[in-house]
Enzyme design. Structure first.
Site, mmCIF file in Angstrom:
data_model
loop_
_atom_site.group_PDB
_atom_site.id
_atom_site.type_symbol
_atom_site.label_atom_id
_atom_site.label_comp_id
_atom_site.label_asym_id
_atom_site.label_seq_id
_atom_site.Cartn_x
_atom_site.Cartn_y
_atom_site.Cartn_z
ATOM 1 N N ASP A 100 0.853 -1.194 0.000
ATOM 2 C CA ASP A 100 0.000 0.000 0.000
ATOM 3 C C ASP A 100 0.888 1.243 0.000
ATOM 4 O O ASP A 100 2.107 1.145 0.149
ATOM 5 C CB ASP A 100 -0.885 -0.062 1.265
ATOM 6 C CG ASP A 100 -1.906 1.058 1.308
ATOM 7 O OD1 ASP A 100 -2.277 1.557 0.229
ATOM 8 O OD2 ASP A 100 -2.323 1.424 2.419
ATOM 9 N N GLU A 108 2.436 4.948 -4.081
ATOM 10 C CA GLU A 108 2.369 5.873 -5.249
ATOM 11 C C GLU A 108 3.696 6.591 -5.488
ATOM 12 O O GLU A 108 3.957 6.892 -6.658
ATOM 13 C CB GLU A 108 1.228 6.875 -5.047
ATOM 14 C CG GLU A 108 -0.147 6.271 -5.110
ATOM 15 C CD GLU A 108 -0.479 5.319 -3.950
ATOM 16 O OE1 GLU A 108 0.051 5.557 -2.858
ATOM 17 O OE2 GLU A 108 -1.226 4.369 -4.165
ATOM 18 N N ASP A 159 -8.930 3.925 -1.930
ATOM 19 C CA ASP A 159 -9.827 4.382 -0.859
ATOM 20 C C ASP A 159 -11.114 4.994 -1.396
ATOM 21 O O ASP A 159 -11.262 6.218 -1.493
ATOM 22 C CB ASP A 159 -9.097 5.386 0.040
ATOM 23 C CG ASP A 159 -7.943 4.716 0.784
ATOM 24 O OD1 ASP A 159 -7.911 3.472 0.840
ATOM 25 O OD2 ASP A 159 -7.058 5.450 1.285
HETATM 26 C C1 GLC Z 1 -4.568 3.312 3.025
HETATM 27 C C2 GLC Z 1 -5.103 2.116 2.238
HETATM 28 C C3 GLC Z 1 -6.114 1.379 3.050
HETATM 29 C C4 GLC Z 1 -5.507 0.960 4.379
HETATM 30 C C5 GLC Z 1 -4.958 2.176 5.119
HETATM 31 C C6 GLC Z 1 -4.205 1.795 6.380
HETATM 32 O O1 GLC Z 1 -5.568 4.247 3.192
HETATM 33 O O2 GLC Z 1 -5.589 2.491 0.986
HETATM 34 O O3 GLC Z 1 -6.602 0.262 2.343
HETATM 35 O O4 GLC Z 1 -6.465 0.325 5.173
HETATM 36 O O5 GLC Z 1 -4.076 2.879 4.271
HETATM 37 O O6 GLC Z 1 -3.162 0.947 6.113
#
Ligand code: GLC
Length: 799
Positions: A405, A408, A483
């Protein structure tokens, strides 16, 4: 933002007259008076690369997107010089390059224009970056449509839109918001019933304008790098997408469990909470194969550590979950906490693996753990080191999948949400700034993760999921759409994003079911599950700062609907797995937007909601509250309503009644749909029959079923089972022919056959020309025939 028109009038530069050309094997180079070189490379008869430089020379030819093992080789290539242009002809297309200004046009062999330069290649010098802003503009005809480009949250047909590609952490993004998490600079044009594709392989920030700024012009440009694009000829969209997917690569098969249902939340902790959730799935008999641990499982958000208070013995917990059929997937982010006591940090520091600013210091930014440094995944040595870090999680603890995650890469509390553009990257030995490496960073992280998980999971298959991705990331990882929000509009967006990803080569994708931010109503959650089970990746996730989002957070009716649809997904696993096989073998998208399914039918060109799941199941979600049905378009051909078995003739818009526990689902006439029994997780049950739902059609239809050991790599050695069914329906007869390939012996011994839509009463049944005793009464009672799996021809004869 730079607009094309602005630049055009502010002194854009254009190629002048072509003064020379040379032809070497598959490449032809053209040189202009003002030192522009165009290199045309014929990779396949229907795949041509165009590369321009204004510097008088080409930089090292390197791409992260192109799969080294892509198919190349052509049947025919002829280069000729005519009065005003040069012509390059293959067995599929002819490309003409004007001598006066290097503008090019591509025709099919019948002289139909497929794609033609408007201004063609042009550029603007950039003194500051010592490079150019490179641009291309193409003429577009009325009626031309555009598709592709990855995760864009806008209608499927991109005509009239301008889009931007710059990987961005876009929390709670909105419809039409740009840019998003992924970068897939590939689009499909459809004009005059012919499809073609353009892949602009440039990792700088890119823009695409589909007749937005000027009605009859499509343009694309990048804030640096080369004008380097691939033209792909169809004429079918299927040819374009499969060629693009072959060029940028296909994944391996995921383990079958990864196609099951996954449950996630930010975050399940401590261990007792994880166990409560998994136990409840089993108690309520809602199938589930994977449980996710979000950032709170770590010690102070340090990757590769565990919070021992919440998870005192991760290895025991993971193995107990496994005994109950739950595979554990954990999150790993790129930000490494600056902490001299933290071994991962210390090691990366010692080895000099973190990204640096142009003037030397390490790139520093805030993410979950506070101030972090960030590994430079564009350095092969860093990727190798990163891969090695997974040993403990995978080999020792038994984690089965990794979730990447914030790649980017996302940085908190800074206006541009990411690294400053001066950050340096290795770019696999082609050092560059973040302007060039930004869009590829997430993919290189997922690639390193994939290699690590694969190494330690072997001989089992790895499972990786990523948020950011560039073209080609599908070779390493699945993805989700980031998200989103618990709104009806987001349900519409999720439907489009996953279809779009599917025709953009990145098929193993899904959305956060129910929405990540905010709380869905029970009705919205149910409608989302009903769509989500038809997405290749199927996971409920939520931010956890509102109420719960497990099925039991809603009322009984929603729990029942969830169970009903997740059950259906588990029954359809062999069908879904076969779709995946066709994706990895041939690059065929798992979800087919209607325009992909039938581009000749112009009614499909602007459809958004309906799609074909695999080859034979038409799905249309309900996207509004209180709906008792909806209008939808049924593509041409004969279909059966899945719920009522009623026959419908397609090629028209219809109203379909549905209840709360249904969405419109149709099966193509002639299909053989394989089903497993409902299992609480993949591999829970041993069973002796494969169910085949056979939908009668007058005429012929083909269906296939792929199976293997559901994990491991034996399938690559031919240990798979591939069944091809051909059904032939006549007035008083149905013939089902079966052809088998592969060395895998499926564990069941029989087929349980359900015949749907037979227009006659059965008089007799022959299996390989031998009449079998057949009891009319019992067939009419339960409608199933049990047949030994070894047959080659089944003959159903009417009265
Ligand atoms: C980001 C991700 C989400 C995750 C969060 C905490 O917002 O997109 O899926 O739960 O981080 O790790």
């Amino acid at each position: 933002m730079i607009t094309n028109t602005e630049l055009e009038y502010k002194g854009d530069l254009y190629p002048t007259k072509i003064v020379s050309f040379e032809h070497e094997v598959d490449s032809i180079c053209f040189h202009t008076d003002n030192s522009v070189i165009l290199k045309v490379t014929v990779l396949r008869d229907s795949l041509i690369r165009f590369r321009f430089t204004t510097k008088g020379y080409f930089s090292n030819d390197f791409s992260y997107a192109i799969d080294k093992s892509h198919s190349h080789g052509y049947n025919f290539l002829e280069v000729s010089e005519v009065a005003d242009y040069y012509q390059i002809k293959t067995s599929k297309v002819q490309c003409r390059i004007q001598k006066a200004d290097m503008r090019l046009s591509i025709f099919d062999l019948n002289e139909n224009v497929i794609l033609e330069d408007e201004l063609g290649f042009h550029w603007e010098e950039s003194y500051e970056y010592g490079g150019n802003i490179v641009k291309m503009s193409k003429a577009s005809k009325d009626g031309e449509c555009f598709y592709g480009l990855g995760d864009k949250a806008t209608q499927l047909n991109l005509k009239g839109k301008r889009l931007e590609n710059f990987a961005t952490d876009q929390y709670a993004f909105q419809k039409d918001q740009e840019p998003l998490y992924k970068v897939v600079p590939f689009y499909i044009g459809l004009q005059n019933k012919q499809s073609y594709g353009i892949f602009f392989d440039n990792t700088f920030r890119t823009y695409f304008d589909f007749c937005h700024e000027r009605r009859n012009v499509t343009s694309y440009w990048a804030e640096g790098g080369e004008m380097n694009y691939y033209f792909i000829y169809g004429p079918q969209m299927q040819d374009v997408v499969t060629t693009y997917t072959d060029l940028t690569g296909k994944p391996e098969l995921p383990p079958l469990w990864a196609l099951g249902y996954h449950q996630c939340k930010w975050s399940y902790y401590p261990e007792s909470n994880v166990k409560e959730v998994t136990a409840k799935f089993r108690e309520l008999k809602i199938p589930c194969d994977a449980i996710y641990l979000d950032i709170d499982y770590m010690e102070g958000f340090r990757c590769f550590t565990w919070n021992k208070e919440y998870f005192p013995d991760p290895k025991r917990m993971v193995s107990e979950l496994m005994e109950d059929g739950f595979k554990t997937v954990v999150i790993i982010d790129p930000g490494i906490k600056i902490d001299k006591e933290y071994s991962v940090y210390k090691e990366a520091l010692e080895k000099d693996y973190f990204c640096k600013r142009a003037d030397g210091p390490y790139m520093k930014g805030k993410v979950w753990p506070g101030e972090c440094n960030f590994p430079d995944y564009t350095n092969p040595a860093v990727r190798e080191w990163w891969a090695g870090l997974f040993k403990e999680l995978i080999s020792d603890i038994g984690v089965k999948g990794v979730w990447n995650d914030m790649n980017e890469p996302a940085v908190m509390e800074v206006p541009n949400k990411t690294f400053p553009m001066d950050v340096r990257h290795d770019y696999d030995g082609n050092p560059c700034s973040h302007r060039k490496a930004h869009n590829i960073y997430g993919t290189q992280m997922a690639r390193a993760t994939y290699h690590g998980v694969k190494r330690f999971a072997y001989p089992k298959r790895p499972f990786i999921i990523t948020r950011s991705a560039y073209s080609g990331a599908q070779r390493y990882t699945s993805s989700w759409t980031g998200d989103n929000v618990a709104t009806w509009e987001h349900l519409w967006i999720a439907n489009i994003q996953v279809q779009r990803m599917s025709i953009s080569g990145m098929g193993f994708t899904g959305s956060d079911i129910g929405g990540f931010a905010e709380q869905p109503s029970g009705e919205l959650y149910a409608r989302w599950i009903q769509l989500g089970v038809f997405h290749p990746f199927c996971r409920t996730h939520s931010s956890g700062d509102h109420g719960n989002q497990e099925p039991w957070a809603f009322d009984e009716e929603v729990i029942d609907i969830t169970r009903k649809f997740v059950n259906l997904r588990y029954q359809l696993l062999p069908y879904l797995y076969t779709m995946f096989w066709q994706y990895i073998e041939e690059g065929i998208p798992m979800l087919k937007p209607l325009v992909y399914y039938d581009q000749e039918d112009i009614q499909t060109h602007y459809r958004n909601d309906e799609f074909v799941f695999g080859n034979q199941i038409l799905v249309c979600p309900i996207l509004e509250p209180n709906a008792l049905g909806r209008r939808m378009y049924i593509p041409r051909g004969q279909w059966y309503n899945y719920w009522t078995n009623e026959e419908v003739k397609g090629g028209k818009e219809v109203w379909v009644d549905t209840k709360f526990d249904q969405i419109p689902l149709f099966v193509k006439a002639g299909s053989v749909i394989p089903k497993y029994p409902v299992q609480q997780y993949v591999g829970e049950l041993e069973f002796d029959e494969l169910t085949l739902e056979i939908y009668y059609k007058e005429g012929k239809e083909k269906s296939v079923v792929y199976e293997d050991a559901q994990d491991g790599y034996d399938y690559k050695k031919g240990r798979y089972s591939f069944l091809s069914f051909q059904t032939t329906g006549k007035e008083k007869e149905l013939i089902i022919q079966l052809h088998k390939e592969g060395k895998y012996d499926t564990p069941y011994s029989k087929y349980k056959i359900n015949l749907i839509g037979l227009p006659f009463k059965i008089n007799a049944i022959e299996v390989d020309n031998v009449k079998i005793s057949f009891d009319h009464q019992s067939f009419e009672d339960d409608n199933y025939l049990i047949v030994d799996k070894e047959f080659t021809e089944l003959h159903i004869i009417g009265e």
